[in-house]
Design a protein around this motif. Structure first.
Motif, PDB file in Angstrom:
ATOM      1  N   MET A 166       0.836  -1.214   0.000  1.00  0.00           N
ATOM      2  CA  MET A 166       0.000   0.000   0.000  1.00  0.00           C
ATOM      3  C   MET A 166       0.869   1.261   0.000  1.00  0.00           C
ATOM      4  O   MET A 166       0.642   2.194  -0.757  1.00  0.00           O
ATOM      5  N   GLU A 167       1.893   1.179   0.823  1.00  0.00           N
ATOM      6  CA  GLU A 167       2.795   2.330   0.901  1.00  0.00           C
ATOM      7  C   GLU A 167       3.381   2.630  -0.480  1.00  0.00           C
ATOM      8  O   GLU A 167       3.389   3.769  -0.939  1.00  0.00           O
ATOM      9  N   TYR A 168       3.841   1.560  -1.144  1.00  0.00           N
ATOM     10  CA  TYR A 168       4.454   1.700  -2.455  1.00  0.00           C
ATOM     11  C   TYR A 168       3.485   2.361  -3.428  1.00  0.00           C
ATOM     12  O   TYR A 168       3.784   3.338  -4.084  1.00  0.00           O
ATOM     13  N   ARG A 169       2.287   1.775  -3.464  1.00  0.00           N
ATOM     14  CA  ARG A 169       1.307   2.248  -4.414  1.00  0.00           C
ATOM     15  C   ARG A 169       0.973   3.717  -4.144  1.00  0.00           C
ATOM     16  O   ARG A 169       0.848   4.517  -5.046  1.00  0.00           O
ATOM     17  N   LYS A 170       0.833   4.019  -2.852  1.00  0.00           N
ATOM     18  CA  LYS A 170       0.440   5.369  -2.474  1.00  0.00           C
ATOM     19  C   LYS A 170       1.493   6.384  -2.936  1.00  0.00           C
ATOM     20  O   LYS A 170       1.177   7.365  -3.587  1.00  0.00           O
ATOM     21  N   ILE A 171       2.744   6.061  -2.622  1.00  0.00           N
ATOM     22  CA  ILE A 171       3.801   7.007  -2.960  1.00  0.00           C
ATOM     23  C   ILE A 171       3.975   7.097  -4.467  1.00  0.00           C
ATOM     24  O   ILE A 171       4.113   8.171  -5.022  1.00  0.00           O
ATOM     25  N   PHE A 211       5.780   9.849  15.633  1.00  0.00           N
ATOM     26  CA  PHE A 211       6.852   9.336  14.772  1.00  0.00           C
ATOM     27  C   PHE A 211       7.001   7.815  14.836  1.00  0.00           C
ATOM     28  O   PHE A 211       8.053   7.290  14.481  1.00  0.00           O
ATOM     29  N   HIS A 212       5.951   7.108  15.265  1.00  0.00           N
ATOM     30  CA  HIS A 212       6.081   5.663  15.387  1.00  0.00           C
ATOM     31  C   HIS A 212       6.365   5.021  14.015  1.00  0.00           C
ATOM     32  O   HIS A 212       5.768   5.414  13.006  1.00  0.00           O
ATOM     33  N   GLY A 213       7.309   4.066  14.042  1.00  0.00           N
ATOM     34  CA  GLY A 213       7.632   3.352  12.808  1.00  0.00           C
ATOM     35  C   GLY A 213       8.531   4.109  11.854  1.00  0.00           C
ATOM     36  O   GLY A 213       8.820   3.628  10.764  1.00  0.00           O
ATOM     37  N   TYR A 214       8.986   5.314  12.221  1.00  0.00           N
ATOM     38  CA  TYR A 214       9.859   6.082  11.324  1.00  0.00           C
ATOM     39  C   TYR A 214      11.248   5.452  11.288  1.00  0.00           C
ATOM     40  O   TYR A 214      11.713   4.894  12.277  1.00  0.00           O
ATOM     41  N   SER A 215      11.918   5.564  10.148  1.00  0.00           N
ATOM     42  CA  SER A 215      13.275   5.041   9.996  1.00  0.00           C
ATOM     43  C   SER A 215      14.065   6.047   9.166  1.00  0.00           C
ATOM     44  O   SER A 215      13.519   7.062   8.732  1.00  0.00           O
ATOM     45  N   ILE A 216      15.298   5.718   8.919  1.00  0.00           N
ATOM     46  CA  ILE A 216      16.123   6.588   8.080  1.00  0.00           C
ATOM     47  C   ILE A 216      15.532   6.695   6.670  1.00  0.00           C
ATOM     48  O   ILE A 216      15.515   7.770   6.058  1.00  0.00           O
ATOM     49  N   ARG A 254      12.518  -3.408  -0.002  1.00  0.00           N
ATOM     50  CA  ARG A 254      13.506  -4.448   0.279  1.00  0.00           C
ATOM     51  C   ARG A 254      13.799  -4.516   1.777  1.00  0.00           C
ATOM     52  O   ARG A 254      14.075  -5.577   2.326  1.00  0.00           O
ATOM     53  N   ALA A 255      13.807  -3.331   2.401  1.00  0.00           N
ATOM     54  CA  ALA A 255      14.152  -3.275   3.830  1.00  0.00           C
ATOM     55  C   ALA A 255      13.008  -3.799   4.699  1.00  0.00           C
ATOM     56  O   ALA A 255      13.170  -3.992   5.889  1.00  0.00           O
ATOM     57  N   GLY A 256      11.854  -4.036   4.120  1.00  0.00           N
ATOM     58  CA  GLY A 256      10.716  -4.525   4.890  1.00  0.00           C
ATOM     59  C   GLY A 256       9.644  -3.455   5.022  1.00  0.00           C
ATOM     60  O   GLY A 256       9.818  -2.323   4.589  1.00  0.00           O
ATOM     61  N   LYS A 257       8.533  -3.830   5.603  1.00  0.00           N
ATOM     62  CA  LYS A 257       7.400  -2.914   5.695  1.00  0.00           C
ATOM     63  C   LYS A 257       7.554  -1.964   6.896  1.00  0.00           C
ATOM     64  O   LYS A 257       7.958  -2.404   7.973  1.00  0.00           O
ATOM     65  N   TYR A 258       7.244  -0.696   6.703  1.00  0.00           N
ATOM     66  CA  TYR A 258       7.308   0.257   7.810  1.00  0.00           C
ATOM     67  C   TYR A 258       5.899   0.589   8.271  1.00  0.00           C
ATOM     68  O   TYR A 258       5.038   0.886   7.454  1.00  0.00           O
ATOM     69  N   GLU A 259       5.713   0.540   9.570  1.00  0.00           N
ATOM     70  CA  GLU A 259       4.360   0.724  10.103  1.00  0.00           C
ATOM     71  C   GLU A 259       4.125   2.150  10.573  1.00  0.00           C
ATOM     72  O   GLU A 259       3.512   2.372  11.606  1.00  0.00           O
ATOM     73  N   TYR A 260       4.640   3.112   9.831  1.00  0.00           N
ATOM     74  CA  TYR A 260       4.376   4.508  10.209  1.00  0.00           C
ATOM     75  C   TYR A 260       3.043   4.935   9.614  1.00  0.00           C
ATOM     76  O   TYR A 260       2.521   4.291   8.692  1.00  0.00           O
ATOM     77  N   SER A 261       2.488   6.029  10.139  1.00  0.00           N
ATOM     78  CA  SER A 261       1.236   6.557   9.592  1.00  0.00           C
ATOM     79  C   SER A 261       1.548   7.419   8.376  1.00  0.00           C
ATOM     80  O   SER A 261       2.324   8.376   8.473  1.00  0.00           O
ATOM     81  N   VAL A 262       0.947   7.045   7.245  1.00  0.00           N
ATOM     82  CA  VAL A 262       1.180   7.791   6.003  1.00  0.00           C
ATOM     83  C   VAL A 262       0.738   9.249   6.166  1.00  0.00           C
ATOM     84  O   VAL A 262       1.382  10.172   5.652  1.00  0.00           O
ATOM     85  N   THR A 263      -0.324   9.470   6.927  1.00  0.00           N
ATOM     86  CA  THR A 263      -0.840  10.844   7.094  1.00  0.00           C
ATOM     87  C   THR A 263       0.175  11.740   7.811  1.00  0.00           C
ATOM     88  O   THR A 263       0.322  12.907   7.458  1.00  0.00           O
ATOM     89  N   GLN A 321      -7.993   9.701  10.330  1.00  0.00           N
ATOM     90  CA  GLN A 321      -7.507   8.359  10.004  1.00  0.00           C
ATOM     91  C   GLN A 321      -6.605   7.754  11.067  1.00  0.00           C
ATOM     92  O   GLN A 321      -6.679   6.561  11.350  1.00  0.00           O
ATOM     93  N   ASP A 322      -5.691   8.550  11.610  1.00  0.00           N
ATOM     94  CA  ASP A 322      -4.631   7.976  12.434  1.00  0.00           C
ATOM     95  C   ASP A 322      -4.569   8.553  13.846  1.00  0.00           C
ATOM     96  O   ASP A 322      -3.532   8.442  14.518  1.00  0.00           O
ATOM     97  N   PHE A 323      -5.656   9.139  14.300  1.00  0.00           N
ATOM     98  CA  PHE A 323      -5.648   9.783  15.615  1.00  0.00           C
ATOM     99  C   PHE A 323      -5.252   8.793  16.715  1.00  0.00           C
ATOM    100  O   PHE A 323      -4.368   9.081  17.535  1.00  0.00           O
ATOM    101  N   ASP A 324      -5.873   7.618  16.724  1.00  0.00           N
ATOM    102  CA  ASP A 324      -5.595   6.609  17.758  1.00  0.00           C
ATOM    103  C   ASP A 324      -4.147   6.146  17.717  1.00  0.00           C
ATOM    104  O   ASP A 324      -3.470   6.080  18.755  1.00  0.00           O
ATOM    105  N   ALA A 325      -3.659   5.838  16.516  1.00  0.00           N
ATOM    106  CA  ALA A 325      -2.278   5.355  16.365  1.00  0.00           C
ATOM    107  C   ALA A 325      -1.286   6.393  16.871  1.00  0.00           C
ATOM    108  O   ALA A 325      -0.329   6.066  17.578  1.00  0.00           O
ATOM    109  N   VAL A 326      -1.524   7.668  16.503  1.00  0.00           N
ATOM    110  CA  VAL A 326      -0.612   8.742  16.920  1.00  0.00           C
ATOM    111  C   VAL A 326      -0.668   8.918  18.442  1.00  0.00           C
ATOM    112  O   VAL A 326       0.366   9.095  19.101  1.00  0.00           O
ATOM    113  N   MET A 327      -1.895   8.836  18.998  1.00  0.00           N
ATOM    114  CA  MET A 327      -2.059   9.014  20.455  1.00  0.00           C
ATOM    115  C   MET A 327      -1.380   7.870  21.218  1.00  0.00           C
ATOM    116  O   MET A 327      -0.698   8.082  22.208  1.00  0.00           O
ATOM    117  N   ASN A 328      -1.557   6.646  20.727  1.00  0.00           N
ATOM    118  CA  ASN A 328      -1.036   5.483  21.450  1.00  0.00           C
ATOM    119  C   ASN A 328       0.452   5.243  21.199  1.00  0.00           C
ATOM    120  O   ASN A 328       1.203   4.937  22.126  1.00  0.00           O
TER     121      ASN A 328
END
Lengths: 351, 351
Positions: free
Chosen positions: B1-6, B270-275, B72-81, B259-266
């Motif tokens: 999904m991330e790929y397609r979105k970007i 920056f959850h799931g962010y990487s380099i 390749r590095a794997g899936k990142y679980e950050y909020s796209v929003t 969309q991501d209020f709960d995820a951001v609150m909990n």
């Protein structure tokens, strides 16, 4: 083998030696074009050009359809050399019949008389040799590429014809027309893509060299034929054809003796012939005459466009006749070829 | 999904709402071009045009490479929003920083002052709505086409952009340039062909309609942005960008809440962010600015060519970075795209 053989002749624009004439002393740069034709004749030439181009397109297209039909109907065990001989004979007969009509209506003139000079006919074997080498190489190239790869590589003929047309006949194409020609090659190749086409990228260097040499031989033979026919624009095309085809008959007679003498002696000249074989011979004869006519009234570039469009037509007709599926690659290739045709014509205005 | 979105944002030339401005009363036909710029400025504009076009090509290309790398590095679980919000914020900050430098050197003028009229900003939501509908449709279209088919259908954006550019901005392309644009679409699609691409031909009528509507929405949003930016050629691009991006920030803030209020609150903002996430945000911000710049100094046609060439560059670079194999279809498509770029430029001379 039959399929590949006929397909290949198709791209060369004629059978082994159907487009041969003496080239000695032609002085390539002085090749005639429509502009060398007397003004009163120009309208007739332009009409002829359209008629023969359309005829070549439809004959080439129906040729490929006959091939598919014959493949579906099963393998025919006739001698290819006898069929080629009959094609040349039929072309000779048709040229003579046309000449007889012209002699009746216009009388025998300098331009339409059949007699010629030794000087004119003596170098006939040169283009025949080109085709011979090319056909020999064809057997060896399959050590390097598979059949679908070979079909793809044959599109190099388009580029080689354009380059040799420019170099040998010294005719100029505009930049837009060169772009169109590259597109024609890319478009035809795209339309023929299938899941196995990628194998061609693994072709080794000797394979590529052979493919390029074959493309150059094929292109040179075509351009050479045009030079021969254009050398004498006022000479009746049926006379030129007669001398092209009589040599073809001779070469194919020799081929029968070498290759199929035993088969012809034991099983008869017409062994394995069917209605499809007959139709193919008829079609090849008419296509061969159309190619000569296109060389007379148009040029090799028109011939290449004509056979490329025929390839697309064949695919579309095959959908209805044989239930073939068209691929996305075909639609994309057909789009590129269509744009190329447009650009070739639009590019002319720029000159 | 991330790929397609970007990937999709990439083709739209920006995130959900980064290219929004008041269009009311713009009078499309009066859109400015380089010729409306004072003569002493024209050389600078032409230089800018080259710089931003090259920048957009390389940013778009590296964007796609980052996507492959992240996959390749794997899936990142950050909020796209949250990532989209940061992209808009970064673009805003960069625009303000550029403005601060200009104010220091040139002082505040009518053209570079930040303040604007309500009349200028009030219709910002219109293009945002276009993107919203398009992004909604994106979820539904997968009921009709698979992901590779969708990638193929997205090339319709090229045609829709050309058509809307002609209709809305009333700018003319020469016949050769139209031919080049059709080739660009065919070439890009050919370069992307794979063994599953043919499925797209089985797309049902509702799928086609949705794909065409999405292409029109995407093309309209791009052409609309160009109209907004070109409306005031002398206005500083950083001011125009600031107002574009501030609206983008607002829309993305709302998206986070919905969309991501709960995820951001909990899990934190920056959850799931990487380099890689950080590099992607940086890249998207710079690409977004480059798109605005291309709209200012060039046009949507240049943008489409730029991102198409970027697609080809990405594939070539991926061979070295990730050991990807290039297909024959890619080489054919790249040839057609290259000829298209040449024809677009050669076609200009004809006008």
């Amino acid at each position: 083998m039959e399929y590949r053989k006929i397909k290949d002749e198709d791209n060369d624009g004629g059978t082994l030696s159907n487009d041969i004439e003496n080239l000695r002393g032609i002085g390539f740069s002085g090749v005639a074009s429509v502009s060398n034709v007397p003004p009163r004749e120009q309208a007739k030439w332009k009409r002829n050009r359209t008629v023969v181009t359309v005829a070549l397109t439809f004959l080439t297209s129906s040729q490929a359809i006959l091939i598919v039909w014959s493949k579906r109907a099963g393998k025919y065990e006739y001698s290819v050399t006898t069929a080629n001989f009959l094609v040349e004979t039929l072309k000779c007969a048709l040229s003579l019949a046309a000449l007889a009509r012209i002699w009746k209506s216009e009388g025998v003139t300098e331009d339409n008389r059949l007699s010629t000079t030794l000087d004119e006919v003596i170098v006939y074997p040169i283009p025949a040799l080109l085709y011979l080498v090319k056909n020999l190489l064809q057997y060896y190239i399959f050590a390097y590429v598979d059949a679908p790869g070979y079909q793809i590589l044959k599109n190099l003929n388009i580029i080689s014809t354009g380059v040799l047309y420019r170099i040998i006949l010294k005719k100029k194409l505009s930049d837009i027309q060169w772009a169109a020609f590259i597109l024609l090659c890319a478009g035809c190749t795209t339309a023929q893509l299938n899941s196995r086409s990628d194998h061609v990228l693994q072709t080794s260097l000797p394979g590529w060299i052979m493919a390029i040499v074959m493309a150059l031989l094929s292109g040179f033979a075509g351009v050479y034929t045009e030079a021969i026919i254009k050398k004498r624009p006022s000479r009746n095309i049926n006379v030129q054809n007669f001398w092209l085809y009589i040599s073809g008959m001779a070469f194919n007679a020799i081929a029968i003796l070498i290759q199929d003498f035993d088969a012809v002696m034991n099983k008869g000249f017409f062994h394995g012939y069917s209605i499809i074989t007959t139709l193919m011979i008829l079609n090849h004869a008419l296509s061969g005459i159309a190619v000569s006519m296109v060389m007379k009234y148009a040029d090799n570039i028109v011939k290449v466009y004509s056979t490329s469009v025929a390839m697309l037509l064949t695919a579309v007709v095959s959908v209805f006749l044989f239930g073939f599926n068209l691929t996305l690659a075909f639609f994309l290739g057909a789009t590129v070829v269509s744009v190329s045709v447009y650009l070739h014509s639009a590019g002319k205005l720029q000159r």
